[in-house]
Design an enzyme around this catalytic site. Structure first.
Site, PDB file in Angstrom:
ATOM      1  N   CYS A 146     -50.940  60.482  76.562  1.00  0.00           N
ATOM      2  CA  CYS A 146     -50.563  61.691  75.865  1.00  0.00           C
ATOM      3  C   CYS A 146     -51.774  62.416  75.301  1.00  0.00           C
ATOM      4  O   CYS A 146     -52.875  61.864  75.191  1.00  0.00           O
ATOM      5  CB  CYS A 146     -49.647  61.398  74.684  1.00  0.00           C
ATOM      6  SG  CYS A 146     -48.122  60.593  75.115  1.00  0.00           S
ATOM      7  N   GLY A 155     -51.950  64.171  79.979  1.00  0.00           N
ATOM      8  CA  GLY A 155     -50.526  63.940  80.188  1.00  0.00           C
ATOM      9  C   GLY A 155     -49.957  65.049  81.043  1.00  0.00           C
ATOM     10  O   GLY A 155     -49.927  66.200  80.612  1.00  0.00           O
ATOM     11  N   ASN A 184     -49.688  60.151  70.207  1.00  0.00           N
ATOM     12  CA  ASN A 184     -50.417  59.603  71.352  1.00  0.00           C
ATOM     13  C   ASN A 184     -50.837  58.195  70.991  1.00  0.00           C
ATOM     14  O   ASN A 184     -51.547  57.999  70.013  1.00  0.00           O
ATOM     15  CB  ASN A 184     -51.668  60.456  71.653  1.00  0.00           C
ATOM     16  CG  ASN A 184     -52.643  59.760  72.610  1.00  0.00           C
ATOM     17  OD1 ASN A 184     -53.843  59.897  72.466  1.00  0.00           O
ATOM     18  ND2 ASN A 184     -52.145  59.012  73.577  1.00  0.00           N
ATOM     19  N   GLY A 185     -50.367  57.236  71.771  1.00  0.00           N
ATOM     20  CA  GLY A 185     -50.794  55.884  71.462  1.00  0.00           C
ATOM     21  C   GLY A 185     -49.775  54.851  71.840  1.00  0.00           C
ATOM     22  O   GLY A 185     -48.952  55.069  72.730  1.00  0.00           O
ATOM     23  N   TYR A 221     -63.780  57.339  81.837  1.00  0.00           N
ATOM     24  CA  TYR A 221     -62.953  58.083  82.785  1.00  0.00           C
ATOM     25  C   TYR A 221     -61.932  59.029  82.158  1.00  0.00           C
ATOM     26  O   TYR A 221     -61.701  60.123  82.658  1.00  0.00           O
ATOM     27  CB  TYR A 221     -62.226  57.101  83.710  1.00  0.00           C
ATOM     28  CG  TYR A 221     -61.191  57.750  84.574  1.00  0.00           C
ATOM     29  CD1 TYR A 221     -61.563  58.455  85.722  1.00  0.00           C
ATOM     30  CD2 TYR A 221     -59.824  57.707  84.256  1.00  0.00           C
ATOM     31  CE1 TYR A 221     -60.612  59.075  86.514  1.00  0.00           C
ATOM     32  CE2 TYR A 221     -58.873  58.330  85.048  1.00  0.00           C
ATOM     33  CZ  TYR A 221     -59.271  59.013  86.171  1.00  0.00           C
ATOM     34  OH  TYR A 221     -58.340  59.635  86.949  1.00  0.00           O
TER      35      TYR A 221
END
Lengths: 479, 479, 479, 479
Positions: free
Chosen positions: A10, A38, A113-114, A255
C-alpha cells in the site's frame, strides 16, 4: 503483467488545510507519485465541511477516478488517499481504503500501509465482546481498537497511543476526522512515512516522490513511533517512545520505493547506484558492456559501469503498453513471444560480453528469460549476472508479499546452480556487508530479514511498552 | 499526455498462412510492437475461411481487444492489423482501420500508413463519377481506386500497380483478400515496411519490433516501389519501377521508430547512439554528467557520454502511470505539479554541470520545463542542452503531424535565443552533415525536409510514370 | 427476451428548422416513440451549421445516448434519427444508421426503413463500374445510386426520383443535406411515414407516436410514391407517380406499430379493437372471462369482451425487468421458471373458462407456454384461444423478419392440430375477410401476403416506370 | 423516471439446500420477482462450502449481475439476495445488501427490509462501548446487536430472539451462516415475508411473486414475530410471542406489492379489484368509459367497470423504454413532451365521458398531467377521477419513503379543491370503511396510518417484551 518481484502492499497520503488548492484533486495528483506501491485499488476521502465523503474502487488511480468522481468529491479542507495491493486470498474491493466509518465521536477515515502481527489475538479479543468485522483487514482492526480506546481516552491521539501499545507490526497510518489529520509510523520504522509542506498545507506521504509531484517541499521523515497531529492550531508531535531501535525495510531501497524518493535520509537512487559500485569492486567482471534490467536496476548498472570502467549501454527495451488487460497468447505462440515485454537490443549486445545487472533475484523465472534472450535474440557472447543484493532466502513476515520460502530460487540452489539454471556465464550477489553500506547517510537501522533471516520484531510483546510521554506541541514554524 | 513531439500516423501489420498459430491472436500480440506508431485506434481483420470479419475501435490495443473479441475473431488463415492516430479534425472512429469493404470481386481489407498528396484531384475525379466516400480517408481513396482499376485489370496486384502510378504520396499498405495478402511500399520508401517469417507464415510490419515480439525472423525490408503478394503459391515480388531515388523519413530514426527496430539496414538505436557521438565531437561541453530526456534520447545520451568521456547518469524519472485518462489539475495546482510526468533526480544532478541530451526540439515547451526542473528541483549548477538533430524548421508534408511552421521554435528564434528561452547555459544542435552520417549502413536515401526544407516529392507528377515491369515471381525459399 | 413474433427492421425520424428547440435533443426524445421498431441500434445525425456530425451505436436509444453525446451533437438547425434491427447474419454495428457520407456535392445523411428487392442486380451494376461498398446495406446502395444520379441531375430530389424508378422495394427514407431534409415513401406505401409540425418545425416519422411524444401536431401521412422536400423556402411535394395501387403492410396494424399510432387514416388501437369484435362475432366462445396476451393483444381482448358480453379481466402479468442482459437459467431451473416473463393471475382465472386473445400466432412456441401456465399455475378450467388475424403461412419478402416458412406453425398443422399442440380447448382465427374489415377508415390498400401469399410487388419491374411529373410546390401554410 | 408514489425500501430472498439447482442462479432469477421493491441496488451472498462469498452493487438486478459474476458466485448450498432502495441522503453503494461480516462465530450474511424505530438509542449504546459502524444502516445495527448477543447466547436464533426484544420497528430479515438460514418477521407483521418449497429446497421471499418465478410452491406466510430456522435437520419455527396484534401495511395491497402476489391470505390483484368495485358502489359516475392509470390501477379499473356496468377500455399507453438513463429534455421541449411517458389513446377517449381510476393520490402532480392529457390530447369530454384508497394525509413512519406531510395534496386541499387543481370534472376517494373491506380473506390486522394517522407502533417499548417461548421444531414434512 506478472512479475516475480515482491510487491508492496500500500501507499498512504494525506493533506491538511487545502485553502489554496482543491484537496481531492491534490491528493489525486499525489497518488500518481505512490502508484507503484499499490496497483489494485485506490481511494480518496475528503473532509467536506466536517462531513467525510469518499470514493474507492478496484483499479489504478487513473481507472478509479474521473472528472465526475473528482467533482463529486468537491473541494474540502482536507483529504486522505490510499493505493492498495491485496493478497490473492483477499477481496480487493472490500479492502479498498480509506476505510470510512462512524464511531462514538462521529466520522473517521483511515489509510493504512503495513502489517499487524498480533491480529489473531486482537480479533478474538473483540469478537469475544461482540464486535463485528466486515473485512477483517488490519485497517478495520485498528479502527475498531481506536474506537474502543476512544471511550476511555479524551482525544483520538491519546487513543492512538494506547492502540500503538497494543498492536505489534509495521505500519504507516493516516487518520482524518472532521477537524484534524493524524499520521503515525510504527515504532520500528519499517514502513516509510514523510511530511511535506505545500504553501500553508501539510502533506503526509509514504514516499517523498508524491511531495515532488504536487510541488510540496519535503520537511522531514516521520520518526519511528511518532504521532503527528495537524489541525487549525498547527502540527503537534507525540513521541510514543514505545521502542528504541529502528528497522527500516532495506528492500524499500533495493527495489520497492520509487527511485527519486528519499527515505530516512537515504536517496533511493543513490543507494542503488552505490550498490552497483560496491558490487563492481566485490565481484568484477571481464566484459565489454554493462546493462541493467529495466527499470529498477538501471541505477545500479550505471554504478557498476562507473566503478568498473566498463562501457554502460542500453541493452534491453521494455514494452510500455503491456498492461493489466493484456491477453496472454496461447501456448503455441507463447514460446515464441518471449520478447513481448522485454526485447534485447541486438545492435548493442551482439558479440559482446555483457554484464547484466539486476537489483535482486527472487524466484529467478524472469531472469532466466532475460539471459536467454540476450544470448539468442541479442547475440551476446557472454552474460555475467551481477545482482545488487544478497540472495533472497526468507519470506517477509512484515507485509511484503514474497513467494513461499520453497519457491525462492536461492533456497533451492547454490549460486553456481543458479548460474546454470539461468544460463549465465558467471553470477555474483552483493554481500550482506556490501548491502549494509549502500544506504549512504541513513538515519536509521535496517531490517534485512529477507536476506539474513533475522526478524527483529516478535509477534507478541513480552512486556508492556513504555509509558506515553509528554506531547511535544509545536507551531508550523517549529518543524 | 500531451507532447510537443511530432507523431506518426499509423502502423500496419499482416500475417499469411497461420497454420501453426491463431492469426488474430498473433496480430494482436504483434500490434503491441508498433503501438507507439498510433495510439488512438486499433483494429484487426481476419480471413475466416474466405469471409473477412473484423473488429476496430478507438483506443489502445489493450483497450480495443479483450478475450471475447479475440475469441469472436476466431482462428483464420490470415489477418491484418492497424494502429492509428488521427488529426484533431478527423473523426477517430470512422478512420479506424483496417478498412473492410466489398467490391466487384468480393471482400477486401486494407491497412494504410502514410499520406496521399493528390487526394483533392482524385476525390474530385471519382465523386464526379458518382462515388460516395464515407470517411474521405486516404485509405478509402486507395480502396476506391483499386476497385475502379480492378474492373480493367485481371488481378488485384495489377490494379495496385496502376493505382500506384496514379497516386502521389508516402505509404505502406497491406491488403487482405480471401486468398492472398498484398503488401506495398511507396516508390520513395518514405514510410518503412518489412517482411519476416514465423515458421511457415509470412509477416509484414511497419517495423521489425513487431516481428521480434511474435518471435518471427526478420527477412528483409520491402523495397521502395515493390509489391509483395503472398498466397498459397508462395511470395511473389513485383517491382513497379515507378521511381529510382528513395527518401526514407530520417525522423523515423531520430524519434518516431522504436529503438530496437531496424529500418532499411539501419539500427534505430545505433543511429541515435551515433548521433550522440557525432554531436559530442561537434559540440563538446565542459560538464560533470550526461543525462538523456527519457525515453527517446537515452541512446543518444549514452553515445554522447561514451564519446566525450563525461560520466553518464540517470537524471530524470518518468511517471509511467500518467495515461490518457489523467485529469489535468486546475490552474493553482498546475504550476506546482511540474514534476508530475517527469522528475529530476536531485541525488544525481545536485551541484553538477549537466549535459541534457534531447533527440530533437520542435516547439520547445517541454524542454524549457525540463531545464528549469533540473536547475530548481534538481539543483543542477549548469545545464548544457545538446540536441541530436538539426533545428526543426519545416512542417512535414508527408504524413507526420508536425505543428504549424510558426510554432516551431527554431523558426522563431536563433539558437542563442532558444538557449535563453529555455534557460540553458549552452545549446548546440547536430549539424545537417552530422545527421546524415548517423544512419550507419543505410541502404537508402533520406528525406530530411523537416530540417532542410527540401521536399523531394511533388504533389503532382509532371510526366507519366514508367511502365510496369515483369513480375519477379519467387517461391518462399527464394527470398 | 426472445419472442416468436416478427420484428420490424427500423424506424426513421427527421426534423427541420429547429429554431425553437435543440434538434438533436428533440430527435432523441422522438426516437423513444419509435423504439419498438428497432432495438439493436440507434443513431442521430445533426446539421451543425452546414456540417453533418453524428453518433450511432448498437443498443437501445437509452444506451446509445447520454448527456455527453447529446451535448457533443450540439443544437443544429436540423437532425435525423434512426432505430434499427438487423438480421442475425448482419453486423449490427456496421448497419447502424443514419448513414453519413460525402459525395460530389458535399455531405449527406440517410435513414432508411425497408427492404430493396433488386439489390443483387444493382450491386452488381455498380461494382462493375468500380464502386466499393462498406456495409452492402440497402441504405448504402441507395446512397450510392443517389450519388451516381446526382452527377446527371440538377438537384438531389430529381436524383431521388430517378433512383426511385430504378429500385424495387418497400421503404421510408429521410435524407439530410446541409440545406434541406427530404422524405420519401415507396410507391406501394408498404412502410408507413407521416409528417407533423412542431411550432415552426417540420417533423417526419415512421409513426405518429413519435409526433405525440415531442408534442408535434400530426399533419398528414406521406403519400405512397411522394417525395417531400423541406428547406428554408417551405415544404415542396413531388409526386413521382411511379405506381397507382398501394399496399400498406397490414401486419403494422396487427402487431408491429405502437397501439397509439395512426397510419394512413387507421387507428392502430381501433383496428385491433375491431379485430376483437369481429372475431367475437365470427367465433364466439362459451366462457367466463376474456383476457389478452400482454401487451399487444389487450385492445383486441377488450373488443372481444365488449362484443361478446363476457367479462374482461387481467389474467397475465408481464415482468417489465427482464431485459436484454438477462442471463438464461440453466436447464434444471429453466423448466421451473416458466412464469418468469409472464405470470398467470390465479386470483382471476382459477376455475374459470377463459378466452385467451392473441393478435397473431407465428411459431406458436410462446402460446403453448401461456395456455399451459393458465391451466397449471392459474387453475383455469378451460382455455379458448382466439387469434385476431388469420394463420401466418407465408414469410414476408418485404423486410419484416419472419421465421422460415417451415417453422410457421400454421404451415405445419391444421387449426385442430394447433389446438392440441398448444393445449387449448378450442381455437379460432380471424377470417381473411374479417381482417380486411378491421382497418376502419383506411385510405389505402393492403399487403396481407403473410396471410394470403399474394405478394403484390415483383422483384424486377417489367417495364420502365412512368415519367416524372411536375413538382407540386407548396408553402408551409398550404399543407 | 420520477414518480410521485411512495416506494418500498427493499426486498429479501433466501434459499436453503440447493442440491438440485444452482443457488446463486436461482436467487438471481428470483430477484426479478421482487425487483419492484428496490431498484437502486442488488446483491447475492452464497454459502460456498461453508465460506460466504458475495457480490452487490448499485443498479437493477440486470445491471448488477452478468455471466462472469454469476459464474464466480458458483453453485453453493444456500444463498440469500436483496434488492434495495435508499433515501436520497444515504450512500446507495454502502447500503447495498446482503451485509456480509465476520463475528465471533465466523461469517454471517444478512438481508433486511424494514425500518428500525429506536436506532438512535441503540447506536449510541454500542458506540458508547467502542463499536464502529461503517454504514450506520439498520442492517448493520441488527448485525452488531446479534454479534453482541451471540456472546451471551448459545445459538444465533436465541440471540435473534433477544435482539427482536430490544429493537422496535418493522422488518423482514433473512440471515445466512455457513450451516443455516434464519428468516424472521417483525412482531407486528408490517412487512410481508413468505416461505415456499422448490423440490427439496426451502425459499423465503418478501413476496410470493418470486416463488412463482422460480417455480417454487407457496407454503405459507411467516407469522408476525416468528423466526424460522432451516438447516440440514429441517425447518424449525420459533414463536417469539413478543406481540399479539398484527398490522400488515395496507399500502402493500393498495400499491406496493406486485399484483400477482398473495400476502397474509389476500390476493393483491383481488384486493385492488375489490377496491374498484366498492368505489363504484360508493361513488358511481355517469360516464361512457372506465380506464385505469397504468400499471397499478388496471385491476381497480376493471373492478369499477364490472360493478358499474360502464364499458372498460385501454385509454393510456405507457412508454416502456423510458428508463433510468433517460435524459430529461430542456425546458422548451419539456412542456411539449408531456406525452412522453404516458400517451392518451385518442381513438378510445375522444368525445367520451371518462372515469379515470387511480390506486392512490399522494402529491397529485402526475395525476394533473394525466387528466389534462386525456382532455387535450385525447379529446375526452369529461374526466371523473376515482381513487381506490382514501386521501394520503400522513407520512409513513415505518419505512416507506413518503413525501413530507406538507407536500401531500390531501393535506393541502379539500377533495373539491383537488378536483379543480387536477382539472377533473368530479373526484371521489374510497372511504376508510371501504378500504378495510378490500383485503378479502385477510388473516391479519392492518396499519393504515398513512390514511388515518393511527400509528400502531411506538418508538420505544414501555415495558419489557414477553419471555421467549418453547421452540416449535418441525421436520420439513410437518410444515
Amino acid at each position: 503483467m506478472t512479475s516475480d518481484k515482491p510487491r508492496d502492499k500500500c501507499g498512504v497520503l494525506g493533506l491538511w488545510n487545502a485553502d489554496a488548492f482543491n484537496a481531492a484533486e491534490t491528493v489525486y495528483i499525489g497518488l500518481y507519485g505512490i502508484q507503484h506501491r499499490g496497483q489494485q485499488s485506490a481511494g480518496i476521502a475528503v473532509n467536506d465541511s466536517g462531513k467525510i465523503i469518499y470514493h474507492k474502487e478496484t483499479g489504478l488511480v487513473a481507472e478509479v477516478f474521473n472528472d465526475i468522481v473528482l467533482k463529486h468529491l468537491g473541494s474540502g479542507k482536507a483529504a486522505i488517499g490510499h493505493v492498495g495491493y491485496q493478497k490473492a486470498s483477499e477481496s480487493v474491493r472490500e479492502h479498498a481504503q480509506p476505510l470510512v466509518l462512524r464511531y462514538k465521536k462521529g466520522q473517521m477515515a483511515l489509510s493504512f500501509n503495513g502489517c499487524l502481527l498480533n491480529t489473531d489475538r486482537l480479533r478474538e479479543e473483540f469478537e469475544e465482546s461482540g464486535h463485528i468485522l466486515q473485512s477483517a483487514s488490519d485497517a478495520e482492526i485498528i479502527a475498531t481498537l481506536l474506537s474502543r480506546e476512544r471511550v476511555r481516552f479524551h482525544t483520538l491521539e491519546e487513543s492512538l497511543v494506547s492502540v500503538m501499545k497494543k498492536i505489534r507490526g509495521t505500519y504507516s497510518i493516516i487518520i482524518m476526522t472532521p477537524n484534524k489529520i493524524i499520521a503515525a509510523r510504527d515504532p520500528y520504522g519499517v514502513r516509510p512515512l514523510c511530511m511535506g509542506r505545500l504553501k500553508n498545507s501539510i502533506v503526509f506521504s509514504s514516499e517523498s516522490s508524491a511531495l515532488d509531484i504536487i510541488g510540496a517541499a519535503f520537511v522531514r521523515d516521520v520518526i519511528p513511533g511518532e504521532i503527528l497531529v495537524v489541525n487549525d492550531d498547527g502540527v503537534k508531535s507525540i513521541n510514543t517512545k514505545i521502542n528504541e531501535k529502528t528497522y527500516l525495510c532495506i528492500f524499500e531501497l533495493v527495489y520497492l520505493a520509487r527511485t527519486d524518493s528519499f527515505i530516512d535520509g537515504c536517496s533511493v537512487y543513490g543507494s542503488r547506484f552505490e550498490a552497483g559500485r560496491i558490487l563492481a569492486r566485490e565481484s568484477p567482471a571481464d566484459a565489454d558492456l554493462v546493462i541493467g534490467a529495466p527499470d529498477s536496476a538501471i541505477a545500479a548498472a550505471i554504478g557498476f559501469a562507473r566503478e568498473s570502467g566498463i562501457t554502460y549501454g542500453d541493452g534491453l527495451i521494455k514494452n510500455r503498453y503491456i498492461g493489466r488487460t493484456f491477453i496472454q497468447p496461447s501456448q503455441s505462440l507463447r514460446e515464441l513471444s518471449v520478447r513481448l515485454k522485454l526485447n534485447a537490443m541486438r545492435s548493442q549486445v551482439e558479440n559482446k560480453r555483457v554484464v547484466l545487472v539486476e537489483d535482486s533475484i527472487v524466484r529467478g523465472t524472469t531472469t532466466r528469460h532475460v539471459v536467454q534472450m540476450l544470448k539468442e535474440s541479442g547475440g551476446a557472447r557472454e552474460v555475467h549476472m551481477r545482482v545488487c543484493s544478497p540472495p533472497v532466502k526468507f519470506p517477509c513476515e512484515y507485509g511484503i508479499d514474497t513467494p513461499d520460502a520453497n519457491t525462492l530460487i536461492a533456497n533451492l540452489m547454490t549460486a553456481d546452480q543458479i548460474k546454470k539454471e539461468i544460463g549465465a556465464d558467471s553470477i555474483a550477489f552483493l554481500s550482506m556487508d556490501g548491502l549494509l553500506k549502500t544506504p549512504v547517510g541513513a538515519k536509521c537501522g535496517f531490517c534485512a530479514a529477507c536476506f539474513d533471516g533475522r526478524y527483529p520484531i516478535d509477534r507478541e510483546r513480552d512486556e508492556p511498552a513504555g509509558s506515553t510521554d509528554t506531547d511535544i506541541g509545536a507551531r508550523h514554524g517549529g518543524l
